[in-house]
Motif scaffolding. Structure first.
Motif, mmCIF file in Angstrom:
data_model
loop_
_atom_site.group_PDB
_atom_site.id
_atom_site.type_symbol
_atom_site.label_atom_id
_atom_site.label_comp_id
_atom_site.label_asym_id
_atom_site.label_seq_id
_atom_site.Cartn_x
_atom_site.Cartn_y
_atom_site.Cartn_z
ATOM 1 N N PHE A 69 0.644 -0.876 -0.123
ATOM 2 C CA PHE A 69 -0.557 -0.237 -0.124
ATOM 3 C C PHE A 69 0.575 1.517 0.563
ATOM 4 C CE2 PHE A 69 -2.418 -3.149 2.408
ATOM 5 C CZ PHE A 69 -3.201 -4.154 1.453
ATOM 6 N N VAL A 70 1.984 0.801 0.354
ATOM 7 C CA VAL A 70 3.208 1.923 0.146
ATOM 8 C C VAL A 70 3.381 2.762 -0.815
ATOM 9 C CG1 VAL A 70 4.890 3.050 1.280
ATOM 10 C CG2 VAL A 70 3.925 2.309 2.733
ATOM 11 N N ARG A 71 4.016 1.714 -1.536
ATOM 12 C CA ARG A 71 4.117 1.626 -2.736
ATOM 13 C C ARG A 71 2.951 2.480 -3.695
ATOM 14 N NH1 ARG A 71 5.969 -3.305 -1.528
ATOM 15 N NH2 ARG A 71 4.859 -4.242 -3.382
ATOM 16 N N ASN A 72 1.936 1.850 -3.704
ATOM 17 C CA ASN A 72 1.079 2.600 -4.028
ATOM 18 C C ASN A 72 0.698 3.661 -4.307
ATOM 19 O OD1 ASN A 72 0.111 -0.130 -5.241
ATOM 20 N ND2 ASN A 72 -1.419 -0.656 -4.086
ATOM 21 N N ARG A 73 0.443 4.245 -2.482
ATOM 22 C CA ARG A 73 0.545 5.238 -3.020
ATOM 23 C C ARG A 73 1.686 6.386 -3.204
ATOM 24 N NH1 ARG A 73 -0.942 3.691 2.304
ATOM 25 N NH2 ARG A 73 1.136 4.392 3.063
ATOM 26 N N GLN A 74 2.613 5.910 -3.522
ATOM 27 C CA GLN A 74 3.560 6.418 -4.177
ATOM 28 C C GLN A 74 3.132 7.084 -5.721
ATOM 29 O OE1 GLN A 74 6.635 4.142 -2.757
ATOM 30 N NE2 GLN A 74 7.056 5.236 -0.913
ATOM 31 N N LYS A 75 2.957 5.649 -6.353
ATOM 32 C CA LYS A 75 2.606 5.671 -7.336
ATOM 33 C C LYS A 75 1.138 6.829 -7.673
ATOM 34 C CE LYS A 75 2.308 1.889 -7.952
ATOM 35 N NZ LYS A 75 1.811 0.375 -8.487
ATOM 36 N N PHE A 76 0.535 7.358 -7.119
ATOM 37 C CA PHE A 76 -0.497 7.822 -7.388
ATOM 38 C C PHE A 76 -0.385 9.010 -6.511
ATOM 39 C CE2 PHE A 76 -4.158 10.532 -6.259
ATOM 40 C CZ PHE A 76 -5.128 9.879 -7.023
ATOM 41 N N MET A 77 0.782 9.788 -6.215
ATOM 42 C CA MET A 77 0.808 10.775 -5.984
ATOM 43 C C MET A 77 1.531 11.551 -6.735
ATOM 44 S SD MET A 77 1.094 11.187 -0.883
ATOM 45 C CE MET A 77 2.511 9.697 -1.172
ATOM 46 N N LYS A 78 2.438 10.773 -7.038
ATOM 47 C CA LYS A 78 4.046 10.903 -8.430
ATOM 48 C C LYS A 78 3.228 11.439 -9.285
ATOM 49 C CE LYS A 78 7.330 9.272 -11.245
ATOM 50 N NZ LYS A 78 8.414 7.897 -11.623
ATOM 51 N N ALA A 79 1.444 10.896 -9.503
ATOM 52 C CA ALA A 79 0.902 11.870 -10.553
ATOM 53 C C ALA A 79 0.107 12.654 -10.162
ATOM 54 C CB ALA A 79 0.198 10.250 -11.540
ATOM 55 N N MET A 80 0.213 13.146 -9.238
ATOM 56 C CA MET A 80 -0.719 14.355 -9.336
ATOM 57 C C MET A 80 0.466 15.565 -9.032
ATOM 58 S SD MET A 80 -2.511 12.984 -5.531
ATOM 59 C CE MET A 80 -2.767 14.804 -4.458
ATOM 60 N N ARG A 81 -0.857 16.999 -9.024
ATOM 61 C CA ARG A 81 -0.624 17.742 -9.675
ATOM 62 C C ARG A 81 0.004 18.608 -8.608
ATOM 63 N NH1 ARG A 81 -6.243 20.194 -12.867
ATOM 64 N NH2 ARG A 81 -6.523 18.595 -14.212
ATOM 65 N N PRO A 82 0.927 19.217 -8.260
ATOM 66 C CA PRO A 82 1.228 20.466 -7.398
ATOM 67 C C PRO A 82 -0.128 21.163 -6.213
ATOM 68 C CG PRO A 82 2.511 20.522 -9.772
ATOM 69 C CD PRO A 82 1.086 20.452 -10.037
ATOM 70 N N LYS A 83 0.288 21.409 -5.359
ATOM 71 C CA LYS A 83 -0.642 21.526 -4.760
ATOM 72 C C LYS A 83 -1.882 21.115 -4.594
ATOM 73 C CE LYS A 83 1.998 26.091 -3.760
ATOM 74 N NZ LYS A 83 2.305 27.671 -3.370
ATOM 75 N N SER A 84 -1.930 19.916 -4.395
ATOM 76 C CA SER A 84 -3.371 19.214 -5.017
ATOM 77 C C SER A 84 -3.318 17.787 -3.618
ATOM 78 C CB SER A 84 -3.491 18.539 -5.854
ATOM 79 O OG SER A 84 -2.301 17.279 -6.490
ATOM 80 N N LEU A 85 -4.457 18.089 -3.425
ATOM 81 C CA LEU A 85 -4.953 16.961 -2.376
ATOM 82 C C LEU A 85 -5.960 15.521 -2.994
ATOM 83 C CD1 LEU A 85 -7.872 17.580 -0.794
ATOM 84 C CD2 LEU A 85 -5.987 18.557 0.363
ATOM 85 N N SER A 86 -6.022 14.703 -2.534
ATOM 86 C CA SER A 86 -7.150 13.509 -3.234
ATOM 87 C C SER A 86 -7.663 12.770 -1.785
ATOM 88 C CB SER A 86 -6.268 12.721 -4.128
ATOM 89 O OG SER A 86 -5.418 11.956 -3.742
ATOM 90 N N VAL A 87 -8.758 12.893 -1.820
ATOM 91 C CA VAL A 87 -9.739 12.074 -1.072
ATOM 92 C C VAL A 87 -10.368 10.948 -1.318
ATOM 93 C CG1 VAL A 87 -11.638 12.421 0.717
ATOM 94 C CG2 VAL A 87 -10.174 13.984 0.180
ATOM 95 N N PHE A 88 -9.879 9.657 -0.291
ATOM 96 C CA PHE A 88 -11.061 8.072 -1.132
ATOM 97 C C PHE A 88 -12.321 7.662 0.103
ATOM 98 C CE2 PHE A 88 -7.100 8.683 -3.139
ATOM 99 C CZ PHE A 88 -7.609 8.571 -4.551
ATOM 100 N N ASN A 89 -12.770 7.724 0.030
ATOM 101 C CA ASN A 89 -14.265 7.381 0.918
ATOM 102 C C ASN A 89 -14.674 5.466 1.022
ATOM 103 O OD1 ASN A 89 -15.131 10.012 2.978
ATOM 104 N ND2 ASN A 89 -14.926 10.449 0.231
ATOM 105 N N SER A 90 -14.757 5.721 2.032
ATOM 106 C CA SER A 90 -14.978 3.592 2.320
ATOM 107 C C SER A 90 -16.391 3.612 1.360
ATOM 108 C CB SER A 90 -15.056 2.906 3.538
ATOM 109 O OG SER A 90 -14.403 3.260 3.782
ATOM 110 N N ASN A 91 -16.953 2.375 1.502
ATOM 111 C CA ASN A 91 -18.309 2.500 0.951
ATOM 112 C C ASN A 91 -18.945 2.512 2.342
ATOM 113 O OD1 ASN A 91 -18.395 2.130 -1.903
ATOM 114 N ND2 ASN A 91 -17.695 -0.127 -1.911
ATOM 115 N N ASP A 92 -20.602 2.936 1.197
ATOM 116 C CA ASP A 92 -21.283 2.743 2.182
ATOM 117 C C ASP A 92 -22.173 1.133 3.095
ATOM 118 O OD1 ASP A 92 -22.596 5.216 3.347
ATOM 119 O OD2 ASP A 92 -23.220 5.941 1.001
#
Length: 430
Positions: free
Chosen positions: A11-34
């Protein structure tokens, strides 16, 4: 969870891959299912949203993951928010993640309770210029229910109208489509559990059994091997039921002389397997059934060879169509005139083979993955040709899950699951 713990490094590697592709000064949010209601106080079993699981390993309801690689506070570049547990919850619902256990699962050190989300999120949004929303853009999606993500997006747009908006899904399609070695190992476990179920069924099936009894045999074997059960709604289709592509009633008695098409797969640790096998109820293929079976198997073998780096998904399906056309001509189901006069938009072979041959598989049975760009090593695809003949009262489909290699033939994760007609007969008559 029934499955063994997964090393948090995935999961550490997966987050690193995702964050590497993000724009500068951006954040992302992920929610669990209901947790979805049925009626009264009944709910469906909880299924974690695959994206938050992919990025954190957190497998419980009411969880939120926030990623902000440019946060001014290094401790807030990866943040988990969890439902606060207590003794009452532990008694009534069982163990929930503590902050320490959440770190062990995810590798994320900063963990808050959900009650702190609004305050922390507002503070981080004052630093951010762009927010990534996790919308569902899968090519097969047809979701009508408003999800937890949908509600979050609506509220966020109202509260923060000046922020730029970006989409998480294109990044996830790209990175989730190429599997880590740990993911492939988890899928191998799922395929191994499926094999156990299939071998159990081979010794169980005989004339007079009911489709739902076969379904129960699979489920028994899956659960006793640490699976939650089926990765998707199982198809146990005897006789002409096999010609209904998504037949899921599984409520007919299996008759002597019929074939049974079984499209089933175990999940393990939220990862899917997807297998189809077609077997004779009485343990022996008729001459005609075997001819069709061998034709499908031949298409499958030839299609598998084409799953190599650089292959384009759409072109691949056209080539498979040519191979299938040749087999259908050999079976007498098509003639040369059918092929010469075919509609290019709906080729002649589609009368007997109307679905696609391959799709990505992973955390979802129809998984994320790029389809318009060349195939890459460590993508995992199904291979599932079929021939459906309502006028003859049977259909045949065969399916395995394969991993594309850097060079050479793909690796079949289901190579230990019997598929040759002679082996099927031998095992059924042992």
């Amino acid at each position: 969870m029934k499955y063994h713990p997964i090393d948090s490094s995935l999961f550490v590697r997966n987050r690193q891959k995702f964050m590497k592709a993000m724009r500068p000064k951006s954040l992302s949010v992920f929610n669990s299912n209901d947790v979805y209601p049925v009626s009264a106080d009944s709910t469906m079993p909880f299924e974690q949203h695959r994206d938050i699981f992919y990025l954190s390993g957190v497998d419980q309801e009411e969880s939120i993951l926030l990623l902000f690689p440019d946060s001014l506070d290094p401790a807030r570049r990866e943040v988990l928010f969890l439902r606060e547990t207590n003794e009452h919850i532990a008694v009534w619902e069982g163990e929930k993640l503590t902050k320490q256990r959440a770190f062990e699962v995810s590798g994320i050190r900063t963990v808050y309770w959900l009650k702190d989300f609004d305050k922390v999120f507002f503070d981080l949004m004052t630093e951010a210029e762009t927010i990534y929303f996790n919308t569902n853009e899968h090519y097969r999606q047809a979701v009508e229910t408003e999800t937890r993500e949908d509600r979050f997006i609506k509220a966020c747009k109202t509260k923060f109208p000046a922020h730029k908006v970006a989409k998480s899904n294109p990044i996830l399609q790209k990175i989730r489509g190429v599997k880590e070695s740990t993911e492939i190992e988890l899928m191998k476990i799922a395929c191994g559990i499926t094999e156990k179920g299939f071998r159990r069924v081979l010794s169980f099936v005989k004339p007079g059994v009911w489709e739902y009894e076969i379904e129960a045999e699979y489920l028994h074997e899956f659960i006793r091997n640490r699976s939650k059960g089926f990765a998707y709604t199982p198809i146990i289709a005897s006789g002409n039921n096999a010609n209904v592509l998504h037949y899921i009633e599984n409520n007919k008695q299996c008759q002597d002389g019929d074939l049974i098409l079984m499209d089933v797969g175990a999940e393990y640790a939220n990862y899917s397997s997807d297998m189809t096998r077609t077997i004779p109820v009485n343990g022996r293929f008729t001459k005609r059934q075997r001819e069709v079976y061998q034709a499908v198997l031949q298409v499958k073998k030839e299609a598998t060879k084409m799953l190599i780096p650089g292959t384009i998904w759409a072109a691949y399906h056209k080539e498979v169509g040519k191979i299938m056309t040749s087999e259908l001509l050999g079976l007498g189901l098509l003639d040369k005139a059918d092929v010469q006069n075919e509609n290019p938009e709906w080729p002649a072979y589609k009368k007997y083979f109307m679905h696609g041959t391959s799709h990505h598989i992973g955390l979802d049975t129809h998984d994320y993955g790029e389809l318009k760009t060349p195939m890459k090593p460590d993508m995992v695809f199904t291979v599932e040709p079929g021939i459906y003949i309502p006028e003859e009262g049977f259909g045949v489909r065969l399916e395995d899950d394969v991993v594309i290699q850097e060079s050479g033939a793909p690796v079949n994760l289901m190579s230990e699951i019997p598929i040759e007609a002679d082996e099927i007969e031998s095992l059924m008559n042992a």
